[in-house]
Design a protein around this motif. Structure first.
Motif, mmCIF file in Angstrom:
data_model
loop_
_atom_site.group_PDB
_atom_site.id
_atom_site.type_symbol
_atom_site.label_atom_id
_atom_site.label_comp_id
_atom_site.label_asym_id
_atom_site.label_seq_id
_atom_site.Cartn_x
_atom_site.Cartn_y
_atom_site.Cartn_z
ATOM 1 N N SER A 1 0.840 -1.193 0.000
ATOM 2 C CA SER A 1 0.000 0.000 0.000
ATOM 3 C C SER A 1 0.877 1.246 0.000
ATOM 4 C CB SER A 1 -0.878 -0.002 1.243
ATOM 5 O OG SER A 1 -0.059 -0.012 2.413
ATOM 6 N N GLU A 2 0.233 2.407 -0.095
ATOM 7 C CA GLU A 2 0.986 3.667 -0.035
ATOM 8 C C GLU A 2 1.830 3.717 1.240
ATOM 9 O OE1 GLU A 2 -1.403 7.238 -0.588
ATOM 10 O OE2 GLU A 2 -2.843 6.074 -1.741
ATOM 11 N N LEU B 1 4.745 1.062 1.200
ATOM 12 C CA LEU B 1 5.813 1.501 0.299
ATOM 13 C C LEU B 1 6.637 2.611 0.951
ATOM 14 C CD1 LEU B 1 3.972 1.576 -3.153
ATOM 15 C CD2 LEU B 1 5.785 -0.007 -2.456
ATOM 16 N N MET C 1 -6.406 1.168 -4.598
ATOM 17 C CA MET C 1 -6.234 1.699 -5.952
ATOM 18 C C MET C 1 -7.555 1.892 -6.708
ATOM 19 S SD MET C 1 -2.911 -0.567 -7.091
ATOM 20 C CE MET C 1 -2.646 0.208 -8.704
ATOM 21 N N CYS D 1 6.452 2.347 -6.244
ATOM 22 C CA CYS D 1 6.798 0.943 -6.036
ATOM 23 C C CYS D 1 8.094 0.596 -6.780
ATOM 24 C CB CYS D 1 5.658 0.051 -6.509
ATOM 25 S SG CYS D 1 5.912 -1.697 -6.155
ATOM 26 N N ILE E 1 1.637 5.598 -7.994
ATOM 27 C CA ILE E 1 1.848 4.460 -7.086
ATOM 28 C C ILE E 1 2.801 3.440 -7.704
ATOM 29 C CG2 ILE E 1 -0.108 3.006 -7.800
ATOM 30 C CD1 ILE E 1 0.769 3.665 -4.138
ATOM 31 N N LEU E 2 2.692 3.220 -9.025
ATOM 32 C CA LEU E 2 3.615 2.296 -9.692
ATOM 33 C C LEU E 2 5.035 2.865 -9.705
ATOM 34 C CD1 LEU E 2 1.327 1.078 -12.599
ATOM 35 C CD2 LEU E 2 2.234 -0.334 -10.743
ATOM 36 N N GLY F 1 0.950 -8.126 -2.764
ATOM 37 C CA GLY F 1 1.230 -7.152 -3.830
ATOM 38 C C GLY F 1 0.461 -5.860 -3.656
ATOM 39 N N HIS F 2 0.180 -5.188 -4.765
ATOM 40 C CA HIS F 2 -0.500 -3.889 -4.705
ATOM 41 C C HIS F 2 -1.849 -4.004 -4.013
ATOM 42 C CE1 HIS F 2 2.287 -1.388 -6.899
ATOM 43 N NE2 HIS F 2 2.418 -2.327 -7.813
ATOM 44 N N ASP F 3 -2.227 -2.928 -3.331
ATOM 45 C CA ASP F 3 -3.491 -2.883 -2.594
ATOM 46 C C ASP F 3 -4.605 -2.441 -3.542
ATOM 47 O OD1 ASP F 3 -5.580 -2.506 -0.850
ATOM 48 O OD2 ASP F 3 -4.375 -1.534 0.692
ATOM 49 N N ALA G 1 3.102 -7.987 -7.064
ATOM 50 C CA ALA G 1 4.219 -7.140 -6.619
ATOM 51 C C ALA G 1 4.904 -7.720 -5.385
ATOM 52 C CB ALA G 1 3.736 -5.721 -6.349
#
Length: 270
Positions: free
Chosen positions: A36-37, A40, A77, A98, A94-95, A71-73, A123
């Motif tokens: 998540s933000e 990260l 998103m 990351c 966000i990418l 991985g990504h939340d 991720a």
């Protein structure tokens, strides 16, 4: 503070230091440790601090709970699809964050060892592939499942394609199937599989060996490894030769070679 907020009060990332080894633990088990933000940001901050910390000789990256990282939340998103640009700016941001964090691992002077129990997907799998070494418990599994939901794992692909053979990387990316720990070793995603629950202990054993070496030499070697890998053959040899000349003239190389010839243990500067 009311009970509703208590789970979020814990740090996203735990850090423990012992004998020159920093252990970072992803600490959102109830949410499957998403990148998540906040996660990260916590990882990036930790790597920035460790890069400048000469007392740290090696890093272990572990996770709390039954999932290493999902991985990504997507829950974080997806609402941005309602933005005026359908989320384009947010997704790019966000990418980018990351990708920058993954590159921090590669750029870190100290080697980073992933200690994986449970599943590492998308991720989260990219995070394992980005580490210098990886140890997995026998129940660990790895997957880049984006293809199932119409979202090819293109950023995890960067790390996978630099660690696995082309065929193995494409197999993971195109099929999106779970890869067991033993198969991940065969593919080159993981260095070794150990009995379930023992990944952290084995990562600690490897980290202790690394921590016993000259930190300056390890730093030089790690940096040169990733630099030469992006070059053509002649440029890589030219670069590696230049690095080795400087290394040969360094104090720790003089001490190490002298100790070897005198049949004694070396005393590293750092």
């Amino acid at each position: 503070m009311n009970a509703h907020h208590k789970p979020d009060a814990a740090p996203f990332l735990l850090r423990g230091d012992e004998a020159g080894i920093a252990t970072l633990t992803l600490n959102r088990p109830q949410a499957r440790n998403p990148l998540s933000e906040a996660m990260l940001a916590a990882l990036s901050e930790a790597f920035t601090a460790i890069a400048a910390d000469r007392s740290v000789k090696a890093v272990i990256l572990a996770a709390a709970g039954p999932v290493f990282s999902a991985g990504h939340d997507l829950k974080e998103m997806t609402p941005h699809r309602a933005d005026p640009d359908r989320g384009r700016a947010y997704f790019a941001d966000i990418l980018g964050r990351c990708s920058a964090m993954m590159q921090q691992i590669t750029a870190l002077p100290q080697p980073v060892i992933a200690a994986v129990e449970g599943t590492a997907t998308a991720a989260g799998c990219q995070l394992v592939a980005s580490c210098d070494l990886a140890v997995a418990g026998s129940d660990a599994r790895f997957c880049t499942p984006g293809v199932h939901i119409g979202l090819f794992c293109s950023t995890p692909m960067v790390a996978l394609s630099r660690n696995l053979s082309a065929k193995h990387a494409m197999e993971m990316l195109l099929l999106g199937e779970m890869v067991p720990a033993a198969e991940a070793v065969r593919m080159g995603l993981v260095n070794r599989a150990v009995p379930a629950g023992e990944a952290l202990a084995e990562a600690g054993r490897l980290a202790a060996i690394i921590a016993s070496k000259s930190a300056a030499t390890v730093k030089t070697g790690k940096r040169a490894f990733y630099e030469q890998r992006e070059m053509g053959l002649k440029a890589a040899y030219d670069h590696a030769s230049a690095v080795m000349v400087e290394n040969m003239l360094a104090r720790d190389a003089e001490e190490g070679i002298g100790a070897f010839m005198e049949k004694r243990a070396p005393i590293w500067e750092s």
